[in-house]
Design a protein around this motif. Structure first.
Motif, PDB file in Angstrom:
ATOM      1  N   ARG A  78      21.439   4.690  35.034  1.00 52.15           N
ATOM      2  CA  ARG A  78      22.103   5.378  34.566  1.00 52.15           C
ATOM      3  C   ARG A  78      21.250   6.378  32.773  1.00 52.15           C
ATOM      4  O   ARG A  78      22.298   7.657  32.945  1.00 52.15           O
ATOM      5  N   ASN A  79      20.948   6.043  32.103  1.00 53.47           N
ATOM      6  CA  ASN A  79      20.023   6.734  32.184  1.00 53.47           C
ATOM      7  C   ASN A  79      18.330   7.204  31.662  1.00 53.47           C
ATOM      8  O   ASN A  79      17.565   8.443  31.207  1.00 53.47           O
ATOM      9  N   ILE A  80      18.230   7.138  33.133  1.00 53.73           N
ATOM     10  CA  ILE A  80      17.164   8.036  33.865  1.00 53.73           C
ATOM     11  C   ILE A  80      17.936   9.370  34.712  1.00 53.73           C
ATOM     12  O   ILE A  80      18.320   8.877  36.160  1.00 53.73           O
ATOM     13  N   MET A  81      17.205  10.253  34.437  1.00 53.18           N
ATOM     14  CA  MET A  81      16.966  11.265  35.646  1.00 53.18           C
ATOM     15  C   MET A  81      16.761  10.750  36.665  1.00 53.18           C
ATOM     16  O   MET A  81      15.703  11.009  36.594  1.00 53.18           O
ATOM     17  N   GLY A  82      17.660  11.982  37.738  1.00 55.90           N
ATOM     18  CA  GLY A  82      16.944  11.515  39.254  1.00 55.90           C
ATOM     19  C   GLY A  82      16.311  12.463  39.178  1.00 55.90           C
ATOM     20  O   GLY A  82      16.141  13.815  38.484  1.00 55.90           O
TER      21      GLY A  82
ATOM     22  N   GLN B  22      16.148  22.256  23.036  1.00 53.66           N
ATOM     23  CA  GLN B  22      16.642  22.467  21.660  1.00 53.66           C
ATOM     24  C   GLN B  22      17.158  21.772  20.927  1.00 53.66           C
ATOM     25  O   GLN B  22      16.903  21.851  19.890  1.00 53.66           O
ATOM     26  N   TYR B  23      18.352  20.899  21.409  1.00 55.08           N
ATOM     27  CA  TYR B  23      18.393  19.596  19.749  1.00 55.08           C
ATOM     28  C   TYR B  23      18.016  18.311  20.599  1.00 55.08           C
ATOM     29  O   TYR B  23      18.805  18.350  19.730  1.00 55.08           O
ATOM     30  N   ASP B  24      16.798  18.696  21.156  1.00 51.66           N
ATOM     31  CA  ASP B  24      16.106  17.502  21.600  1.00 51.66           C
ATOM     32  C   ASP B  24      16.918  15.932  22.190  1.00 51.66           C
ATOM     33  O   ASP B  24      17.578  15.364  21.593  1.00 51.66           O
ATOM     34  N   LEU B  25      18.333  16.972  22.918  1.00 54.37           N
ATOM     35  CA  LEU B  25      19.790  15.174  23.460  1.00 54.37           C
ATOM     36  C   LEU B  25      18.430  14.794  24.717  1.00 54.37           C
ATOM     37  O   LEU B  25      17.809  15.042  25.068  1.00 54.37           O
ATOM     38  N   PRO B  26      19.483  13.254  24.520  1.00 55.25           N
ATOM     39  CA  PRO B  26      19.444  12.120  25.465  1.00 55.25           C
ATOM     40  C   PRO B  26      19.541  13.095  26.573  1.00 55.25           C
ATOM     41  O   PRO B  26      20.864  13.078  26.682  1.00 55.25           O
ATOM     42  N   TYR B  27      19.186  12.031  28.089  1.00 50.97           N
ATOM     43  CA  TYR B  27      19.583  12.475  29.189  1.00 50.97           C
ATOM     44  C   TYR B  27      21.158  11.671  29.279  1.00 50.97           C
ATOM     45  O   TYR B  27      21.100  12.658  29.904  1.00 50.97           O
ATOM     46  N   THR B  28      21.498  10.766  28.726  1.00 44.71           N
ATOM     47  CA  THR B  28      22.476  10.251  28.958  1.00 44.71           C
ATOM     48  C   THR B  28      22.929  11.336  27.774  1.00 44.71           C
ATOM     49  O   THR B  28      24.638  11.267  28.883  1.00 44.71           O
ATOM     50  N   LEU B  29      23.256  11.771  27.296  1.00 39.85           N
ATOM     51  CA  LEU B  29      24.551  13.048  26.726  1.00 39.85           C
ATOM     52  C   LEU B  29      24.288  13.755  27.223  1.00 39.85           C
ATOM     53  O   LEU B  29      25.923  14.217  27.421  1.00 39.85           O
TER      54      LEU B  29
ATOM     55  N   VAL C 169      31.246  13.808  21.109  1.00 40.95           N
ATOM     56  CA  VAL C 169      31.696  14.729  22.171  1.00 40.95           C
ATOM     57  C   VAL C 169      31.466  13.459  23.860  1.00 40.95           C
ATOM     58  O   VAL C 169      32.617  12.981  24.279  1.00 40.95           O
ATOM     59  N   ALA C 170      30.348  13.308  23.572  1.00 37.58           N
ATOM     60  CA  ALA C 170      30.131  12.382  24.896  1.00 37.58           C
ATOM     61  C   ALA C 170      30.718  10.650  24.802  1.00 37.58           C
ATOM     62  O   ALA C 170      30.634  10.449  26.159  1.00 37.58           O
ATOM     63  N   ASN C 171      30.731  10.006  23.705  1.00 40.47           N
ATOM     64  CA  ASN C 171      31.102   8.892  23.173  1.00 40.47           C
ATOM     65  C   ASN C 171      32.054   8.518  22.646  1.00 40.47           C
ATOM     66  O   ASN C 171      33.535   8.358  23.711  1.00 40.47           O
ATOM     67  N   GLU C 172      32.830   9.059  21.266  1.00 39.54           N
ATOM     68  CA  GLU C 172      34.107   8.728  20.568  1.00 39.54           C
ATOM     69  C   GLU C 172      35.062   9.947  21.300  1.00 39.54           C
ATOM     70  O   GLU C 172      36.183   9.410  22.223  1.00 39.54           O
ATOM     71  N   LEU C 173      34.837  10.746  22.057  1.00 39.89           N
ATOM     72  CA  LEU C 173      35.927  11.403  22.665  1.00 39.89           C
ATOM     73  C   LEU C 173      36.340  11.306  23.491  1.00 39.89           C
ATOM     74  O   LEU C 173      37.322  11.041  23.746  1.00 39.89           O
ATOM     75  N   GLN C 174      34.906  10.796  24.636  1.00 39.05           N
ATOM     76  CA  GLN C 174      35.433  10.278  25.946  1.00 39.05           C
ATOM     77  C   GLN C 174      36.026   9.056  25.918  1.00 39.05           C
ATOM     78  O   GLN C 174      37.465   8.598  26.347  1.00 39.05           O
ATOM     79  N   ARG C 175      36.246   8.282  25.019  1.00 35.87           N
ATOM     80  CA  ARG C 175      36.525   6.782  24.725  1.00 35.87           C
ATOM     81  C   ARG C 175      38.187   7.116  24.191  1.00 35.87           C
ATOM     82  O   ARG C 175      39.253   6.369  25.005  1.00 35.87           O
TER      83      ARG C 175
END
Lengths: 487, 102, 493
Positions: A114-118, A313-320, A352-358
Motif C-alpha cells: 500500500r505504501n509503495i507506488m505502482g 515540493q513538500y517532501d510528502l511520502p507516497y502514502t500521503l 488531511v490524509a489521516n485524522e480527517l479521514q478517520r
C-alpha cells in the motif's frame, strides 16, 4: 502455448450538465419516471435538437486533459437502430468527425504494498465522441416499462486503442479516468448511478505475436469489480478454447455479476447496419484556438503531475499523496489549507490524509462523510497545525481538538481553551495571577467567605484580563475557590 | 460488401423491409421491388457527373456553432405523456416484453 | 356591388376589422359556413374545431374593443396544414399512424401566429407526411381542385391551396420540401411562398426531409402572403438551422419599386416536357417584365436535369430516419395484433403508413445502407454541392430567375398513380430551390384553355424574399389574376 490478452475499452461517461445534450430539460438521477422529458426527448413530431454548449466544452476539456487533438471541426451524425429505449430510433452521435482524437491516459498499476507506488503506463486513446444517452427499460414478467428520464443525457464515449493487457490495467484505467474527470468537474463517474459505463473488447494472441486474435465485446460491466471479473473470466474462457484448438467466435457477451459468468448476446456485428449519415438538424461545431486556450486555463493540475509535485515540493511520502491527490476534494482542501500556512504542508497533509479521514469515516455508518459536509474549514485546520507546530499543545491533545472541531466547526483556539489544553498559561502562573486578584480585592474575598457565591465573579474579570483571555474559566474558578478557602 | 453503382439497381426487398421495420404483404413487396428498381435505374444518371474533389452538402446553409447555454427549461409531465401513449402504467410506457433484436 | 366576406383578401378583412365594419366573429362564422357548404366537395379540411375557432375570434374582438390588438392580422383566420403542431389539436400528417395523436406543444410558427392574434382555423389535408404532389396520398380523404373538382389541387399542401382558392379561408400555411407549396399554389391559382431555408423555424413542423423543409404562406394575393410571412419569419433558438437574420418589412417591400433588374430565363425550364399553353403564359409574363424595364437574360442551369435524383435520394434518406420515430411505442398507432415489442414496429408501421410513405422509407434505407451509401447518398450530396453552386453562380449574373412553376396545369385526379417515377419527374421545376436553399414564389399568371390556372415561379438568392415580393407585386398590380378565387358551389361572378 502461452497467450497474452489484448484489451480495448469503450467507456461511456455521463457529463455533468444541468440540461440535456440536445434540449434544455433537466438532467438528473433518481427522479420520478418520465419527469425529465420534453418533446425532443420523447421524439415527438416536429421536435428539433439544439446543442448544449457546456457539454461540448466539457468534452473538449477531457481531450485537453489527455492531450488529445481537438479537430477544428466536429459534426453530428445519426446512428439508426431500433430499440424501445431509443425515442427517435436513431441516436445522435459523432461518426467520422469526433470532438477528440488520440491522446493518452496515464495509469498507475497496483504497487507491491500500500505504501509503495505502482508502475505507471500511458494508455493510448483512439478518440472520444459526444452522443446522447438512451432511456431505461424495466423488464417485468409479462411486459416492460420505459422511463425516458435518462434519455438525452450527454454521454462522452472514450475509446482506447487495444493496448491494455490485463484486468488490472483496465481497472487502473477506469480509476485514472474517474480521478481526472471528477477533479475537473466533468463527471461524477459513479458507476452505480450509471454515470460511467464500460464495454471491453477482449482477444488473445500468442505471446510475442503482433496479429490480433478474434475479439469478443463484453457488455453490462457496471462496477469496477464487474470490469475486473468479466475480463478475467473472458481471458480464461478464451484461453481454454484456444488451448483446446478451438476458435473464438466474434460476438457480444453480457456479463452477469450475480452468476459471475457471461453469455453470448447477439449475432455478428456485421449484422448491424446503422446507416450513419450527417444529422441535417444540427450544424457542425468549429473550435477556435482561443476557446482551447480559455478551456485549458480552466483545467486543474493533472492528478499524477500533482502527486509528483507534492512529493518534490513538500517532501510528502507516497502514502500521503496517494490519499490526497487521488481524491480531488482532499487535494483542493489540502491546497487551501497550505495557502494559509505554507510552511505547514507536511503537517497539514498528515491531518488531511489521516485524522480527517478517520473522522469522516467515523461520522457515518458506511463510507465517508462527504467533504462538502465537513465543518472544519481549511483555514481552521491550518490554524491547528500551526499551533501544534509551535509546540503549544501536545499532538495527543490536538487529536481531541480536531474531533471537537469536526463536530462543531469551531475555531481550534477556543476549543483548546475550553478543554484547558492551552499551555501558555500553566497552572502555577495562573495560580499566582489568581492570588494577586484575591489580594487586590479583600472586600469581595470577605463577601465570598461570608457566603455570597456571586462575589467570586469579581475576581474572574481581572484574572481573564491578566491572562489575555487564555485562562480556562472553569479552571480559574476552581483555583479561586481553593485560594479563598485558604488552602 | 462493396457494390459498384453499376450493379446496384437490384433491390433486396426483404432486407430493406427489415431495415425499415415494415411488415409488407408479398404482393406489396413485389410491386415495391419493381418500382424501386425502376426509380433507381433512372437515378443512375448521377453516375455521369464527375464529383471528384467535391465536398458533400449536408445542410442548405454554411453556419457553425449554433448552440444553447446549459440552462434548464420546462419539460412535459408524465400526465401529458399518458394522454398520447398507447399503453401507460406507473408513469411509464408499457411495451410487450422486449427481446434482443439483432 | 358589395363584396361577400369570403371574397375579401386578408388585408381587406384586416381593414374592415380596423374600421369597425365587422367583427372577427362574423368573419369566422362566414368562413365556417363556407367550409360547411363547400368542403364536402373540395375536401380541404381534416379537422375543424368550431368552438375553439369561435372562441379565438371572440377573444380577438375583445382585444379590439380594449384597443389591444396584437397585429395587422389580429382576428383574421388562417388555416394550417396538418403537419404544423398546435397544442391540444390533432397533428395527423394525414397518416393513420398519427390518426389519434394530439400535439402537447405549439410549433414556433404557431406561437407567433397566436402572438399576432390570428385565428387558427382548422387543419388542412395533405399528402401523408408531405410525400406526394396531388394530395392523393392522404390516409383520410382526397382534396379536389376548386377550379375543377375532377382535377387534383396538387400537393403536398393541396388542402392549404384548395381552401384558399375556394375562399374558405383567406390564407393558410403549407410546407415545401420539393415544391409542396408552390406546385399546389400554381394548380389552384393562388400565391405560395417557399421562404429561404432558415428563414422560418421548423420547430413543430413534423419533419419530412430536414435539410429541405420550409414552412410558408399561401394566399390569394402577394400582399396577403407577405403579411403572413412577416409574422412567421425570423430566428428561433429551438431550430439550429433557423438563421439569426433581420426580417425586412415584407409588406412595405410589396409597394417598393424594384427598379430595373436582370431576370434570368433558364433554357432547361422551357425545354421538352413543358406544356405549350403554360409556356405561353409564362413567356407573356417575361414580356411584361421586359416592358417594365427589366432585362430578360437567357441563362443555362444544366444540372437542373439531375435535381430529381439528387432530391429523391437526399429527401428519402432523411425521411427514413425522421419517420423512424413513428413506431407505435410512445404515441400514435400501435397495432393490436402485435405479439412482442419488435412485432409492434413491423405491424404498427405496416398498418400505419401508406404506400408512398413506405416506398420512400424503403428508398431512403436503400441509399443509406451499407455498401450503397457512398455510391448513392454521398454522390447525391456531392451533386447537390454542384447544383447549389450552379444556382448561386447564376445569381452573379441575374437578380431573379423566372420559370414556370410546373410543366403543366393540374392533373386529373388519379393520373400517374401507378407510376411514382413519372410523378417524381414532374417536380423538376420546384426542387432546385429546396436543394439550394433559395426562396421561391409561385403566383398565378393565366389559365389554360380548360380553365385551370397556370403558375409563374420566381426564384431569388437566399434571403432575397424582399426582391421576390417587389417583382411579384409589380406583376400582380398589372394583372387581373390578382386575388382570383375559384367560382364554386354557385358563387357569383
Amino acid at each position: 502455448m502461452n497467450y497474452e490478452a489484448v484489451i480495448g475499452l469503450e467507456v461511456h461517461v455521463q457529463l455533468k450538465t444541468r440540461s440535456k445534450m440536445f434540449t434544455r430539460v433537466a438532467t438528473g438521477f433518481g427522479a420520478a419516471p418520465n419527469t425529465l422529458v420534453d418533446p425532443v426527448i420523447l421524439g415527438l413530431p416536429g421536435a428539433l435538437p439544439v446543442l448544449n454548449r457546456h457539454a461540448i466544452e466539457q468534452s473538449i476539456k477531457v481531450g485537453l486533459i489527455f492531450e488529445s487533438t481537438i479537430p477544428e471541426v466536429c459534426k453530428w451524425d445519426r446512428k439508426n437502430y431500433w430499440y424501445p429505449d431509443s425515442p427517435k430510433n436513431y441516436q445522435i452521435t459523432q461518426y467520422d468527425q469526433p470532438i477528440c482524437v488520440g491522446g493518452s491516459v496515464e495509469i498507475e498499476l497496483p504497487g507491491a504494498a500500500r505504501n509503495i507506488m505502482g508502475e505507471h503506463r500511458y494508455i493510448q486513446l483512439t478518440r472520444a465522441h459526444l452522443e446522447e444517452d438512451v432511456g431505461k427499460l424495466t423488464h417485468g414478467d409479462n411486459d416492460s416499462l420505459v422511463d425516458y428520464n435518462r434519455a438525452g443525457t450527454p454521454l462522452l464515449e472514450i475509446v482506447t486503442e487495444p493496448v491494455l493487457t490485463s484486468a488490472e490495467e483496465a481497472v487502473a484505467f477506469l480509476n485514472s479516468l474517474r480521478m481526472h474527470l471528477t477533479a475537473a468537474g466533468i463527471s461524477d463517474c459513479d458507476m452505480e448511478k450509471g454515470q460511467m459505463r464500460c464495454d471491453a473488447n477482449v482477444s488473445l494472441r500468442p505471446i510475442g505475436s503482433s496479429v490480433l486474435g478474434t475479439r469478443t465485446e463484453m457488455k453490462n460491466l457496471n462496477s469496477i469489480s464487474g470490469v475486473k471479473n468479466a475480463i478475467e473470466y473472458e481471458i480464461r474462457r478464451q484461453s481454454r478454447i484456444l488451448e483446446r484448438g478451438g476458435q473464438v467466435v466474434q460476438e457480444t457477451r453480457r456479463w452477469d455479476a450475480d452468476s459471475g459468468m457471461s453469455t453470448a448476446m447477439r449475432g455478428k456485428e456485421d449484422a448491424h447496419d446503422y446507416r450513419y449519415f450527417p444529422d441535417p438538424d444540427l450544424l457542425p461545431v468549429r473550435i477556435p484556438p482561443a476557446t482551447l486556450q480559455r478551456l485549458r486555463a480552466e483545467l486543474p493540475e493533472a492528478v499524477f503531475e500533482q502527486q509528483r509535485r507534492y512529493q518534490s515540493q513538500y517532501d510528502l511520502p507516497y502514502t500521503l499523496t496517494s490519499v490526497i491527490c487521488y481524491d480531488h476534494h482532499l487535494s483542493k482542501y489540502f491546497e487551501a489549507a497550505v495557502a494559509e500556512y505554507p510552511e505547514g504542508a507536511k503537517g497539514i497533509a498528515n491531518y488531511v490524509a489521516n485524522e480527517l479521514q478517520r473522522e469522516r469515516s467515523a461520522a457515518v455508518g458506511e463510507g465517508m462523510l462527504p467533504m462538502e459536509q465537513v465543518k472544519i474549514l481549511p483555514a481552521q485546520l491550518a490554524q491547528l497545525v500551526r499551533i501544534v507546530d509551535g509546540g503549544k499543545i501536545t499532538k495527543q491533545n490536538a487529536k481531541e481538538v480536531l474531533s471537537t472541531m469536526f463536530a462543531t466547526g469551531a475555531d481550534p483556539v477556543g476549543i483548546i481553551r475550553e478543554l484547558g489544553f492551552d499551555q501558555t498559561t500553566d497552572s502555577s502562573e495562573l495560580e499566582s495571577i489568581c492570588r494577586e486578584a484575591v489580594d487586590a480585592n479583600p472586600v469581595a474575598a470577605e463577601q465570598f467567605r461570608a457566603g455570597q457565591a456571586k462575589a467570586l465573579n469579581s475576581f474572574i474579570g481581572p484574572v481573564m484580563k491578566a491572562t489575555k483571555g487564555k485562562g480556562n474559566p472553569a479552571v480559574i474558578q476552581e483555583i479561586l475557590r481553593r485560594i479563598l478557602a485558604g488552602q | 460488401m462493396s457494390i459498384d453503382i453499376s450493379n446496384s439497381a437490384s433491390v433486396d426487398i426483404d432486407h430493406l423491409a427489415k431495415l425499415s421495420r415494415l411488415q409488407l404483404a408479398e404482393s406489396e413487396k413485389f410491386k415495391l421491388q419493381g418500382q424501386l428498381e425502376r426509380i433507381l435505374n433512372h437515378f443512375r444518371a448521377l453516375e455521369d457527373v464527375d464529383v471528384s474533389g467535391i465536398e458533400p452538402t449536408a445542410h442548405a446553409c454554411d453556419v457553425v456553432n449554433i448552440w444553447d447555454e446549459d440552462e434548464v427549461a420546462e419539460g412535459l409531465t408524465p400526465d401529458q405523456l399518458e394522454t398520447i401513449a398507447p399503453a401507460f402504467r406507473d408513469r411509464q410506457i408499457v411495451v410487450p416484453k422486449v427481446v434482443d433484436d439483432a | 356591388m358589395e363584396k361577400s366576406l369570403y371574397q375579401l383578401t386578408a388585408l381587406e378583412m384586416s381593414g374592415a376589422l380596423t374600421s369597425g365594419n365587422i367583427s372577427s366573429e362574423r368573419l369566422v362564422l362566414d368562413c365556417l359556413e363556407r367550409i360547411r357548404t363547400l368542403d364536402e366537395s373540395v375536401g380541404a379540411f381534416l379537422h375543424v374545431d368550431e368552438a375553439s375557432i369561435l372562441a379565438q375570434a371572440r377573444a380577438s374582438d375583445q382585444r379590439r374593443l380594449q384597443g389591444a390588438t396584437l397585429s395587422t392580422l389580429d382576428g383574421v383566420p388562417v388555416a394550417l396544414k396538418d403537419v404544423i403542431a398546435v397544442a391540444g389539436e390533432p397533428l395527423t400528417c394525414a397518416s393513420r399512424i398519427l390518426e389519434n395523436y394530439k400535439s402537447p406543444y405549439d410549433a414556433h410558427v404557431t406561437k407567433l401566429l397566436k402572438a399576432a392574434g390570428v385565428v387558427l382555423c382548422g387543419r388542412l389535408n395533405m399528402d401523408e407526411f408531405a410525400m406526394g404532389s396531388a394530395t392523393e396520398n392522404s390516409a383520410f380523404k382526397r382534396t379536389a381542385n376548386p377550379w375543377n373538382l375532377k382535377h387534383s389541387p396538387g400537393g403536398s399542401s393541396g388542402g392549404s391551396a384548395a381552401a384558399v382558392a375556394a375562399g374558405m379561408v383567406p390564407m393558410s400555411l403549407g410546407s415545401d420540401t420539393g415544391g409542396s407549396i408552390r406546385q399546389p399554389a400554381a394548380f389552384c391559382g393562388v400565391v405560395g411562398i417557399k421562404p429561404s431555408y432558415g428563414r422560418v423555424s421548423r420547430f413543430g413542423l413534423a419533419a419530412y426531409a430536414s435539410s429541405l423543409d420550409q414552412i410558408g404562406p399561401l394566399a390569394r394575393t402577394v400582399r396577403d402572403a407577405a403579411a403572413l410571412l412577416q409574422i412567421i419569419a425570423g430566428a428561433d433558438p429551438k431550430d439550429s438551422t433557423c438563421m439569426r437574420r433581420d426580417v425586412p418589412d415584407y409588406l412595405a417591400e410589396t409597394m417598393r419599386d424594384p427598379g430595373c433588374l436582370r431576370i434570368g430565363l433558364p433554357a432547361e425550364f422551357f425545354a421538352e416536357g413543358l406544356d405549350a399553353e403554360v409556356r405561353k403564359s409564362v413567356l407573356e409574363a417575361a414580356d411584361f417584365f421586359a416592358k417594365q424595364g427589366h432585362e430578360i437574360v437567357d441563362i443555362q442551369l444544366p444540372l437542373t436535369k439531375l435535381a430529381v435524383p439528387v432530391y429523391y435520394i437526399i429527401a428519402t434518406a432523411e425521411a427514413t430516419s425522421n419517420l423512424a420515430r413513428y413506431d407505435g411505442i410512445r404515441y400514435g398507432h400501435r397495432s393490436d395484433i402485435a405479439v412482442d415489442a419488435i412485432d409492434i414496429y413491423y405491424k404498427s408501421r405496416g398498418e400505419g403508413f401508406g404506400e408512398e410513405v413506405k416506398r420512400r422509407i424503403m428508398l431512403g434505407n436503400f441509399v443509406l445502407s451499407s455498401g450503397y451509401y457512398d455510391a448513392w447518398y454521398v454522390r447525391a450530396q456531392k451533386v447537390r454541392t454542384l447544383l447549389r453552386a450552379e444556382y448561386m453562380n447564376a445569381f452573379d449574373k441575374v437578380d431573379l430567375i423566372l420559370t414556370p412553376t410546373t410543366p403543366g396545369a393540374a392533373l386529373r385526379q388519379g393520373e400517374h398513380r401507378e407510376d411514382p417515377l413519372q410523378s417524381y419527374l414532374e417536380d423538376v421545376y420546384t426542387i432546385p430551390a429546396n436543394l439550394a436553399g433559395l426562396p421561391g414564389i409561385s403566383l398565378p399568371c393565366g389559365f389554360v384553355a380548360s380553365g385551370l390556372p397556370v403558375g409563374l415561379q420566381l426564384l431569388a438568392a437566399p434571403f432575397a424574399e424582399d426582391r421576390l415580393l417587389q417583382v411579384a407585386s409589380q406583376y400582380e398590380r398589372a394583372h387581373r389574376f390578382a386575388g382570383l378565387r375559384a367560382r364554386i358551389g354557385g358563387d357569383e361572378q
